[in-house]
Design a protein around this motif. Structure first.
Motif, PDB file in Angstrom:
ATOM      1  N   ARG A 150      50.841  45.651  40.014  1.00 48.06           N
ATOM      2  CA  ARG A 150      49.629  46.022  39.286  1.00 48.06           C
ATOM      3  C   ARG A 150      48.777  44.798  38.960  1.00 48.06           C
ATOM      4  O   ARG A 150      47.557  44.791  39.155  1.00 48.06           O
ATOM      5  CB  ARG A 150      50.027  46.771  38.023  1.00 48.06           C
ATOM      6  CG  ARG A 150      48.863  47.306  37.156  1.00 48.06           C
ATOM      7  CD  ARG A 150      48.325  46.300  36.118  1.00 48.06           C
ATOM      8  NE  ARG A 150      49.345  45.622  35.383  1.00 48.06           N
ATOM      9  CZ  ARG A 150      49.893  46.083  34.234  1.00 48.06           C
ATOM     10  NH1 ARG A 150      49.483  47.227  33.742  1.00 48.06           N
ATOM     11  NH2 ARG A 150      50.819  45.363  33.613  1.00 48.06           N
ATOM     12  N   ASP A 151      49.438  43.736  38.474  1.00 53.32           N
ATOM     13  CA  ASP A 151      48.711  42.519  38.107  1.00 53.32           C
ATOM     14  C   ASP A 151      48.061  41.858  39.319  1.00 53.32           C
ATOM     15  O   ASP A 151      46.913  41.400  39.259  1.00 53.32           O
ATOM     16  CB  ASP A 151      49.651  41.536  37.411  1.00 53.32           C
ATOM     17  CG  ASP A 151      50.132  42.043  36.055  1.00 53.32           C
ATOM     18  OD1 ASP A 151      49.506  42.976  35.510  1.00 53.32           O
ATOM     19  OD2 ASP A 151      51.142  41.516  35.548  1.00 53.32           O
ATOM     20  N   GLU A 152      48.807  41.794  40.422  1.00 54.44           N
ATOM     21  CA  GLU A 152      48.258  41.164  41.625  1.00 54.44           C
ATOM     22  C   GLU A 152      47.128  42.000  42.221  1.00 54.44           C
ATOM     23  O   GLU A 152      46.135  41.458  42.712  1.00 54.44           O
ATOM     24  CB  GLU A 152      49.375  40.940  42.650  1.00 54.44           C
ATOM     25  CG  GLU A 152      50.400  39.914  42.182  1.00 54.44           C
ATOM     26  CD  GLU A 152      51.390  39.516  43.264  1.00 54.44           C
ATOM     27  OE1 GLU A 152      51.128  39.817  44.457  1.00 54.44           O
ATOM     28  OE2 GLU A 152      52.422  38.904  42.926  1.00 54.44           O
ATOM     29  N   ARG A 153      47.274  43.309  42.164  1.00 52.37           N
ATOM     30  CA  ARG A 153      46.212  44.179  42.653  1.00 52.37           C
ATOM     31  C   ARG A 153      44.942  44.019  41.815  1.00 52.37           C
ATOM     32  O   ARG A 153      43.834  43.946  42.346  1.00 52.37           O
ATOM     33  CB  ARG A 153      46.680  45.633  42.609  1.00 52.37           C
ATOM     34  CG  ARG A 153      45.612  46.612  43.093  1.00 52.37           C
ATOM     35  CD  ARG A 153      45.988  48.035  42.793  1.00 52.37           C
ATOM     36  NE  ARG A 153      44.983  48.961  43.285  1.00 52.37           N
ATOM     37  CZ  ARG A 153      44.626  50.065  42.662  1.00 52.37           C
ATOM     38  NH1 ARG A 153      45.176  50.375  41.497  1.00 52.37           N
ATOM     39  NH2 ARG A 153      43.705  50.862  43.167  1.00 52.37           N
ATOM     40  N   MET A 154      45.113  43.944  40.508  1.00 49.02           N
ATOM     41  CA  MET A 154      43.956  43.822  39.635  1.00 49.02           C
ATOM     42  C   MET A 154      43.246  42.482  39.853  1.00 49.02           C
ATOM     43  O   MET A 154      42.013  42.420  39.893  1.00 49.02           O
ATOM     44  CB  MET A 154      44.373  43.970  38.169  1.00 49.02           C
ATOM     45  CG  MET A 154      43.210  44.103  37.202  1.00 49.02           C
ATOM     46  SD  MET A 154      43.713  44.904  35.648  1.00 49.02           S
ATOM     47  CE  MET A 154      45.066  43.830  35.135  1.00 49.02           C
ATOM     48  N   ALA A 155      44.013  41.413  40.031  1.00 47.87           N
ATOM     49  CA  ALA A 155      43.419  40.104  40.290  1.00 47.87           C
ATOM     50  C   ALA A 155      42.669  40.101  41.618  1.00 47.87           C
ATOM     51  O   ALA A 155      41.559  39.558  41.721  1.00 47.87           O
ATOM     52  CB  ALA A 155      44.504  39.016  40.292  1.00 47.87           C
ATOM     53  N   ALA A 156      43.260  40.721  42.641  1.00 45.53           N
ATOM     54  CA  ALA A 156      42.602  40.788  43.950  1.00 45.53           C
ATOM     55  C   ALA A 156      41.343  41.645  43.872  1.00 45.53           C
ATOM     56  O   ALA A 156      40.322  41.325  44.496  1.00 45.53           O
ATOM     57  CB  ALA A 156      43.567  41.345  44.993  1.00 45.53           C
ATOM     58  N   PHE A 157      41.403  42.731  43.124  1.00 43.05           N
ATOM     59  CA  PHE A 157      40.228  43.592  42.969  1.00 43.05           C
ATOM     60  C   PHE A 157      39.088  42.821  42.316  1.00 43.05           C
ATOM     61  O   PHE A 157      37.932  42.891  42.767  1.00 43.05           O
ATOM     62  CB  PHE A 157      40.587  44.816  42.133  1.00 43.05           C
ATOM     63  CG  PHE A 157      39.430  45.746  41.908  1.00 43.05           C
ATOM     64  CD1 PHE A 157      39.130  46.731  42.832  1.00 43.05           C
ATOM     65  CD2 PHE A 157      38.649  45.638  40.769  1.00 43.05           C
ATOM     66  CE1 PHE A 157      38.055  47.585  42.629  1.00 43.05           C
ATOM     67  CE2 PHE A 157      37.571  46.485  40.552  1.00 43.05           C
ATOM     68  CZ  PHE A 157      37.272  47.465  41.491  1.00 43.05           C
ATOM     69  N   LYS A 158      39.381  42.089  41.249  1.00 42.86           N
ATOM     70  CA  LYS A 158      38.347  41.321  40.562  1.00 42.86           C
ATOM     71  C   LYS A 158      37.740  40.267  41.475  1.00 42.86           C
ATOM     72  O   LYS A 158      36.534  40.010  41.428  1.00 42.86           O
ATOM     73  CB  LYS A 158      38.942  40.643  39.326  1.00 42.86           C
ATOM     74  CG  LYS A 158      39.277  41.593  38.197  1.00 42.86           C
ATOM     75  CD  LYS A 158      39.889  40.838  37.023  1.00 42.86           C
ATOM     76  CE  LYS A 158      40.231  41.775  35.875  1.00 42.86           C
ATOM     77  NZ  LYS A 158      40.862  41.044  34.743  1.00 42.86           N
ATOM     78  N   LYS A 159      38.559  39.675  42.336  1.00 44.48           N
ATOM     79  CA  LYS A 159      38.085  38.601  43.198  1.00 44.48           C
ATOM     80  C   LYS A 159      37.265  39.113  44.375  1.00 44.48           C
ATOM     81  O   LYS A 159      36.251  38.511  44.751  1.00 44.48           O
ATOM     82  CB  LYS A 159      39.268  37.779  43.715  1.00 44.48           C
ATOM     83  CG  LYS A 159      38.859  36.573  44.560  1.00 44.48           C
ATOM     84  CD  LYS A 159      40.058  35.708  44.893  1.00 44.48           C
ATOM     85  CE  LYS A 159      39.632  34.481  45.691  1.00 44.48           C
ATOM     86  NZ  LYS A 159      40.804  33.622  46.036  1.00 44.48           N
ATOM     87  N   TYR A 160      37.689  40.234  44.957  1.00 45.43           N
ATOM     88  CA  TYR A 160      37.098  40.655  46.238  1.00 45.43           C
ATOM     89  C   TYR A 160      36.245  41.926  46.172  1.00 45.43           C
ATOM     90  O   TYR A 160      35.294  42.058  46.943  1.00 45.43           O
ATOM     91  CB  TYR A 160      38.194  40.862  47.280  1.00 45.43           C
ATOM     92  CG  TYR A 160      38.982  39.617  47.588  1.00 45.43           C
ATOM     93  CD1 TYR A 160      38.381  38.557  48.260  1.00 45.43           C
ATOM     94  CD2 TYR A 160      40.305  39.485  47.193  1.00 45.43           C
ATOM     95  CE1 TYR A 160      39.095  37.400  48.540  1.00 45.43           C
ATOM     96  CE2 TYR A 160      41.023  38.335  47.470  1.00 45.43           C
ATOM     97  CZ  TYR A 160      40.422  37.294  48.144  1.00 45.43           C
ATOM     98  OH  TYR A 160      41.128  36.157  48.412  1.00 45.43           O
ATOM     99  N   LEU A 161      36.591  42.860  45.296  1.00 49.32           N
ATOM    100  CA  LEU A 161      35.958  44.176  45.389  1.00 49.32           C
ATOM    101  C   LEU A 161      35.118  44.568  44.186  1.00 49.32           C
ATOM    102  O   LEU A 161      34.270  45.459  44.293  1.00 49.32           O
ATOM    103  CB  LEU A 161      37.022  45.258  45.602  1.00 49.32           C
ATOM    104  CG  LEU A 161      37.855  45.170  46.869  1.00 49.32           C
ATOM    105  CD1 LEU A 161      38.742  46.395  46.999  1.00 49.32           C
ATOM    106  CD2 LEU A 161      36.980  45.029  48.109  1.00 49.32           C
ATOM    107  N   LYS A 162      35.326  43.952  43.038  1.00 50.11           N
ATOM    108  CA  LYS A 162      34.614  44.391  41.840  1.00 50.11           C
ATOM    109  C   LYS A 162      33.107  44.236  42.046  1.00 50.11           C
ATOM    110  O   LYS A 162      32.618  43.190  42.445  1.00 50.11           O
ATOM    111  CB  LYS A 162      35.057  43.597  40.617  1.00 50.11           C
ATOM    112  CG  LYS A 162      34.538  44.191  39.310  1.00 50.11           C
ATOM    113  CD  LYS A 162      35.151  43.505  38.111  1.00 50.11           C
ATOM    114  CE  LYS A 162      34.693  44.177  36.822  1.00 50.11           C
ATOM    115  NZ  LYS A 162      35.302  43.560  35.627  1.00 50.11           N
TER     116      LYS A 162
END
Length: 396
Positions: A150-162
């Motif tokens: 969950r944490d890694e997904r959220m960090a990746a989302f903020k970096k690439y998709l948000k």
């Protein structure tokens, strides 16, 4: 006497239920919960393709959230092995308990939980930011991995998709958006590759594409299928993964050889791939369309210079177009200066034998082939494509 007997039976059931210890308890922060139902739902995806999918999972149970934000599940699901479940909350206007939101992990409405026999699980979360705030008291190893995911997904989302979801879907930044999506997916695949926990790994693969679209990460999903199949040969979900990631269901993979491919050329002839190669050192198979803005830009800014520089050194380009109008196709070729290289099309639009043969659905797409027809790389664009061709031509 009849009423006394009924009352005794009811009392017995009441005492039994009171003596049962809850296997899943939790506290929800309801301070921002005016739009949310004071309920928690437990749902079970029964198949791999149901994981992260709305309306597909089986509804097992529900629990009411009391005035203090507390809830409990007393009746254990009773599974005899670890099982992936979803703890879900819903807005007041939602009719279906098994609707899963996959828009933003900061606010998505569910958390994947690994149920293990005889385990006692205690949850804490804020209902309006359920997935991102979800925590567990003394989690098992599998659930520790799920929290890490969950944490890694959220960090990746903020970096690439948000922010991308709110942007207009214009062609000008299509390739950039696609590259961001691939980078996000790669982070999730990396988690799957690095963990020893099967269910969190499979959750990562489904979060990489809740729709089950692995076309742009075919090599990565194939490698994960091979990894988990070697460890959990008999697991039903792994069998599903292996089927999804079968080479016959994915686009041609890097390292594979394209042998029997026919090109319906502009001059009306059918030409084989071997005839196209014809002693060339490097072949760029480009799949494009006159209506695809990024394709047109790449024709002019990338492919023309590459052709001019390396065609004398046995570099070949053959372009297959998803066209239904021959006039539009010819106009695009001339305007882009793409008449320099070879062109083919069935003039059947998106649905055509060529895309079926390569098992493709998305453009822009390309394959870089050696003189044997082996795929060296694919879906490189812009500077990445220039760098690859420069390096290969200099070394070969």
């Amino acid at each position: 006497m009849k009423y006394l007997f009924r009352a005794s039976i009811l009392l017995i059931f009441f005492l039994i239920s009171c003596s049962q210890e809850a296997w899943l308890t939790g506290t929800l922060n309801m301070s921002d919960g005016t739009d949310w139902k004071p309920m928690v739902y437990l749902v079970q995806p029964e198949k791999f393709n149901e994981v992260a999918q709305s309306f597909r999972a089986k509804i097992l149970d529900s629990a009411k959230v009391n005035g203090n934000g507390q809830f409990q599940f007393v009746n254990s699901p009773g599974f005899q092995e670890p099982v992936l479940l979803k703890v879900v909350v819903q807005r007041k206007n939602e009719k279906f308990p098994n609707r899963l939101i996959n828009q933003n992990p900061e606010t998505d409405n569910y958390f994947p939980l690994v149920y293990e026999p005889n385990a006692k699980i205690k949850i804490d979360a804020a209902i309006a930011s359920f997935q991102s705030s979800f925590s567990l008291e003394q989690p098992s190893q599998a659930n520790k991995a799920m929290l890490q995911l969950r944490d890694e997904r959220m960090a990746a989302f903020k970096k690439y998709l948000k922010g991308q979801a709110s942007e207009h879907n214009v062609d000008d930044n299509l390739l950039e958006r696609e590259e961001n999506l691939r980078s996000y997916q790669e982070k999730l695949i990396h988690f799957s590759d690095s963990t020893v926990e099967l269910l969190p790994a499979l959750m990562a693969l489904r979060w990489a594409s809740p729709e089950g679209d692995y076309e742009r990460i075919a090599e990565l999903i194939y490698a994960q299928a091979q990894k988990w199949n070697a460890i959990f040969l008999e697991h039903d979900w792994v069998k599903e993964l292996v089927s999804v990631a079968d080479k016959g269901a994915l686009p041609i993979l890097i390292g594979d050889t394209i042998t029997e491919l026919q090109f319906p050329m502009k001059n009306g002839e059918d030409v084989s791939l071997q005839e196209v190669i014809n002693g060339k050192k490097l072949i760029l198979l480009d799949i494009w369309a006159s209506w695809c803005a990024p394709c047109r830009v790449e024709n002019r800014d990338i492919l023309v210079p590459l052709w001019e520089r390396y065609n004398p050194q046995n570099f070949q380009i053959v372009a297959y177009a998803l066209e239904s109008s021959e006039k539009a196709w010819n106009n695009a070729i001339e305007k882009d200066g793409a008449h320099r290289w070879l062109h083919a099309s069935h003039l059947e639009g998106d649905q055509n034998p060529f895309m079926d043969a390569l098992r493709l659905k998305t453009i822009p797409a390309n394959f870089l082939l050696d003189k044997e027809g082996r795929v060296l790389a694919k879906n490189l664009h812009g500077q990445d494509l220039i760098d690859f061709v420069d390096d290969y031509m200099e070394k070969n």
